[in-house]
Design a protein around this motif. Structure first.
Motif, short mmCIF file in Angstrom:
data_model
loop_
_atom_site.label_atom_id
_atom_site.label_comp_id
_atom_site.label_asym_id
_atom_site.label_seq_id
_atom_site.Cartn_x
_atom_site.Cartn_y
_atom_site.Cartn_z
N GLY A 21 11.33 -38.69 12.92
CA GLY A 21 10.02 -38.16 13.16
C GLY A 21 9.02 -38.76 14.62
N CYS A 22 9.33 -39.79 15.06
CA CYS A 22 8.66 -40.39 16.13
C CYS A 22 9.23 -39.95 17.32
N CYS A 23 10.24 -39.32 17.49
CA CYS A 23 10.74 -38.91 18.75
C CYS A 23 11.28 -37.40 18.90
N PHE A 24 10.66 -36.64 17.76
CA PHE A 24 11.18 -35.06 17.59
C PHE A 24 10.52 -34.48 18.98
N LEU A 42 4.83 -29.54 17.04
CA LEU A 42 3.31 -29.28 17.09
C LEU A 42 2.55 -30.25 17.96
N GLU A 43 1.63 -29.94 18.72
CA GLU A 43 1.06 -30.82 19.49
C GLU A 43 -0.60 -30.89 18.85
N GLY A 44 -1.23 -31.98 19.18
CA GLY A 44 -2.73 -31.95 19.04
C GLY A 44 -3.35 -32.36 17.50
N LEU A 45 -2.23 -32.85 16.67
CA LEU A 45 -2.50 -32.97 15.38
C LEU A 45 -2.78 -34.60 15.36
N VAL A 72 2.69 -36.83 13.38
CA VAL A 72 3.01 -38.07 14.25
C VAL A 72 1.81 -38.02 15.42
N PRO A 73 0.73 -39.00 14.64
CA PRO A 73 -0.24 -39.03 15.47
C PRO A 73 -0.29 -39.11 17.16
N GLY A 74 -0.77 -38.42 17.86
CA GLY A 74 -1.02 -38.99 19.53
C GLY A 74 0.72 -38.38 19.84
N GLY A 75 1.40 -37.61 19.24
CA GLY A 75 2.69 -37.17 19.61
C GLY A 75 3.13 -35.86 19.12
N ARG A 76 4.35 -35.43 18.92
CA ARG A 76 4.53 -33.99 18.46
C ARG A 76 4.89 -34.46 17.15
N VAL A 90 4.40 -17.29 13.07
CA VAL A 90 3.90 -18.55 12.84
C VAL A 90 3.32 -19.23 13.82
N HIS A 91 3.54 -18.97 15.09
CA HIS A 91 2.98 -19.35 16.33
C HIS A 91 1.57 -18.75 16.29
N ASP A 92 1.28 -17.30 15.84
CA ASP A 92 -0.21 -16.94 15.77
C ASP A 92 -0.94 -17.74 14.59
N ALA A 93 -0.47 -18.10 13.65
CA ALA A 93 -1.21 -18.87 12.46
C ALA A 93 -1.40 -20.17 12.88
N VAL A 94 -0.50 -20.92 13.68
CA VAL A 94 -0.74 -22.41 14.18
C VAL A 94 -1.96 -22.17 15.28
N ALA A 95 -1.80 -21.03 16.02
CA ALA A 95 -2.90 -20.99 17.17
C ALA A 95 -4.24 -20.83 16.61
N SER A 96 -4.40 -20.02 15.30
CA SER A 96 -5.43 -19.52 14.72
C SER A 96 -6.11 -20.61 13.93
N ALA A 97 -5.42 -21.62 13.62
CA ALA A 97 -5.78 -23.02 13.10
C ALA A 97 -6.39 -24.03 14.15
N GLY A 98 -6.12 -23.73 15.56
CA GLY A 98 -6.64 -24.33 16.65
C GLY A 98 -5.72 -25.46 17.20
N TYR A 99 -4.36 -25.23 16.78
CA TYR A 99 -3.40 -26.13 17.32
C TYR A 99 -2.36 -25.30 18.31
N THR A 100 -1.40 -26.23 18.69
CA THR A 100 -0.42 -25.42 19.68
C THR A 100 1.08 -25.96 19.27
N LEU A 101 1.80 -24.99 19.29
CA LEU A 101 3.45 -25.28 19.20
C LEU A 101 3.81 -25.65 20.47
N ALA A 102 4.44 -26.87 20.51
CA ALA A 102 4.95 -27.41 21.73
C ALA A 102 5.86 -26.42 22.49
#
Length: 104
Positions: A21-24, A42-45, A72-76, A90-102
């Motif tokens: 999980g720390c290097c995904f 995911l980025e930004g969580l 993974v705080p500060g990571g992906r 899925v991409h649209d749902a993540v974006a609507s929540a305010g986050y980004t798929l890497a």
């Protein structure tokens, strides 16, 4: 180790394509999972609230039967989606929540 440090044991992600999980670092869209779902980076969580926000948003997508995030705080972080939903939905749902798929 002198015995004064407290270390938290973190679970490993079992998908052989992603490592722990720390290097995904999957960046080329969803990776297949062993149980028929898809995994996304995911980025930004940064916290549990972020996790719940993404899980709730993705969980409402037509065709999603389950969505879970390995934070993974500060990571992906890793999003695992079960069901038949398309990657773009899925991409649209993540974006609507305010986050980004890497890699998006």
């Amino acid at each position: 180790m002198c015995g004064t440090e407290a270390r938290e044991q973190l679970p490993l992600i079992s998908s052989p394509a992603s490592g722990c999980g720390c290097c995904f670092n999957e960046t080329d869209g969803p990776a297949p999972t062993t149980s028929g779902g898809a995994a996304y980076a995911l980025e930004g969580l940064t916290c549990g609230h972020c996790v719940k926000t993404v899980e709730k948003a993705v969980g409402t997508v037509n065709g999603v039967t389950a969505a879970s995030v390995d934070l993974v705080p500060g990571g992906r972080s890793r999003l695992v989606v079960q069901g038949t939903a398309s990657a773009s939905a899925v991409h649209d749902a993540v974006a609507s929540a305010g986050y980004t798929l890497a890699g998006s």
